[in-house]
Design an enzyme around this catalytic site. Structure first.
Site, PDB file in Angstrom:
ATOM      1  CB  THR A 107      -4.226   9.228  -3.164  1.00  0.00           C
ATOM      2  OG1 THR A 107      -4.704  10.040  -2.093  1.00  0.00           O
ATOM      3  CG2 THR A 107      -2.868   9.756  -3.617  1.00  0.00           C
ATOM      4  CE  LYS A 182      -2.885  12.615   0.036  1.00  0.00           C
ATOM      5  NZ  LYS A 182      -3.917  11.577  -0.035  1.00  0.00           N
ATOM      6  CE  LYS A 250      -2.179   4.609  -3.515  1.00  0.00           C
ATOM      7  NZ  LYS A 250      -3.168   5.718  -3.654  1.00  0.00           N
TER       8      LYS A 250
END
Length: 301
Positions: A107, A182, A250
Site C-alpha cells: 500500500t 485502496k 500510514k
C-alpha cells in the site's frame, strides 16, 4: 496457513520481496500452488523462517531474487521501502529480464506507482500496482482482495499466479488506479470503525448487553464486516490482532495527501486520523484498528 484449493496454473519462476505480516503468507501460497519461488527479505532471519515452512530458495538481494523470475511480487512498508527494493544496483529492476512483470502489493502512493511504472516500461518490464485488502487473516487463508492498476495485457499475464493468494484480483484502471482504490477502501473503513466504536460505547454506557445488541442489529441495515468480525472483541476490550493502528495511520496519510492534490474533502478521515494518533499516544500503535473504542473509554473514565 489454511488449506486452499489452487486453480490450475502453469508453474512459473517467481520472486517475492518482503516477508512481513502479509508477504510471508502470500509467498507461501505461491509456493504451495506449485510455483518455483525465490524470496528476499531485508532481515534474512525471516527468509530462513519462511524456508522452514515452504519450498523455495532465498536470495541475498532483490536483484538476485528477480534475476530468473517471470513475475516479481513485492509487499513492503511504504514508498521509500519500495524504491529501495526496486531501484539501484541491487534493486529488482537491475536483475529483471525483458518481458517479465513486477507486481507491487504494497500500500503506497499513486505517485510512486506511476513513477515505477514508467521506469519499468523503459526496460520493457510490466509494472502493476496491486495493493491488497483482507488483513493478516486474508493473507493466511489466501483470500485477499487485490485492486490493480496498470496495462490490461500485464494484468492478464499475472492474474493466474496472483490468484494463489486472492479471492478477487481485479483491474481497476491505468497505473496508480490500484493504489487509489485502496485509499477508497481505507477511507470507508476508518469512518465505519469510528461510528461502530461510538455506537458500542454508547450502548455500554447505557447499560445494554452489547453482544446481544450486535447480534440483533447485524441482521439489519447497520451490518458490516467490521461489526461481524470486530464488534464483540471491541466489547471485550481485545485488540491484539488484525490491522495495526500504525499501518492505518500510514495509509490515511496517503489518503489525505492525495485528497490535497485532487481537491476531495475528507473531514471525517482527518478527524479519525487524529483519533488514531491518540491511540498511538496511549501505547496502542500495534493494536488493531478497532481500538478506536479504547480512546472513548479512556476519555470517559
Amino acid at each position: 496457513m489454511t488449506q486452499k484449493t489452487y486453480e490450475a496454473c502453469e508453474p512459473q519462476h517467481l520472486a517475492f520481496l518482503g516477508l512481513g505480516v502479509m508477504g510471508f503468507h502470500m509467498a507461501g501460497h505461491l509456493a504451495q500452488a506449485g510455483h518455483h519461488v525465490t524470496v528476499y527479505n531485508r532481515n534474512a532471519a525471516k527468509a530462513k523462517a519462511w524456508l522452514e515452512q515452504f519450498k523455495g530458495v532465498a536470495a541475498a538481494t532483490p536483484r538476485e531474487a528477480a534475476a530468473q523470475a517471470q513475475i516479481v511480487f513485492c509487499c513492503v512498508g511504504n514508498d521509500d521501502d519500495l524504491r529501495a527494493v526496486t531501484l539501484g544496483s541491487d534493486g529488482a529492476f537491475a536483475g529483471m529480464q525483458k518481458g517479465s512483470y513486477f507486481v507491487d502489493n504494497t500500500t503506497a502512493s499513486a505517485q510512486v506507482a506511476r513513477e515505477l511504472y514508467q521506469h519499468a516500461k523503459s526496460m520493457a518490464v510490466g509494472f502493476l500496482d496491486a495493493p491488497v485488502s483482507g488483513g493478516e487473516a486474508g493473507a493466511k487463508n489466501g483470500v485477499l482482495t487485490v485492486m490493480v492498476g496498470g496495462d490490461q495485457a500485464d494484468f492478464d499475464a499475472v492474474k493466474p499466479a496472483g490468484m494463489a493468494f486472492a479471492r478477487a484480483f481485479t483491474r481497476i484502471g491505468e497505473s496508480g488506479a490500484g493504489q487509489l482504490a485502496k485509499m477508497v477502501n481505507q477511507i470507508c473503513i476508518a469512518g465505519l470503525v469510528q461510528g461502530l466504536s461510538e455506537g458500542i460505547n454508547f450502548g455500554m454506557q447505557a447499560g445494554l448487553d452489547m453482544k446481544l445488541v450486535l447480534d440483533v442489529i447485524s441482521k439489519g441495515a447497520a451490518q458490516s464486516w467490521q461489526m461481524e468480525n470486530r464488534g464483540k472483541t471491541m466489547v471485550d476490550d481485545q485488540f491484539n490482532f488484525g490491522f495495526a493502528v500504525d499501518w492505518m495511520r500510514k495509509d490515511l496519510s496517503l489518503c489525505l495527501d492525495e485528497a490535497r492534490r485532487n481537491g476531495a474533502p475528507l473531514p471525517v478521515i482527518a478527524l479519525v486520523d487524529q483519533f488514531y494518533r491518540d491511540v498511538q499516544r496511549m501505547g496502542g500503535g500495534r493494536f488493531d484498528t478497532s481500538s478506536l473504542i479504547k480512546r472513548l473509554r479512556d476519555n470517559a473514565s
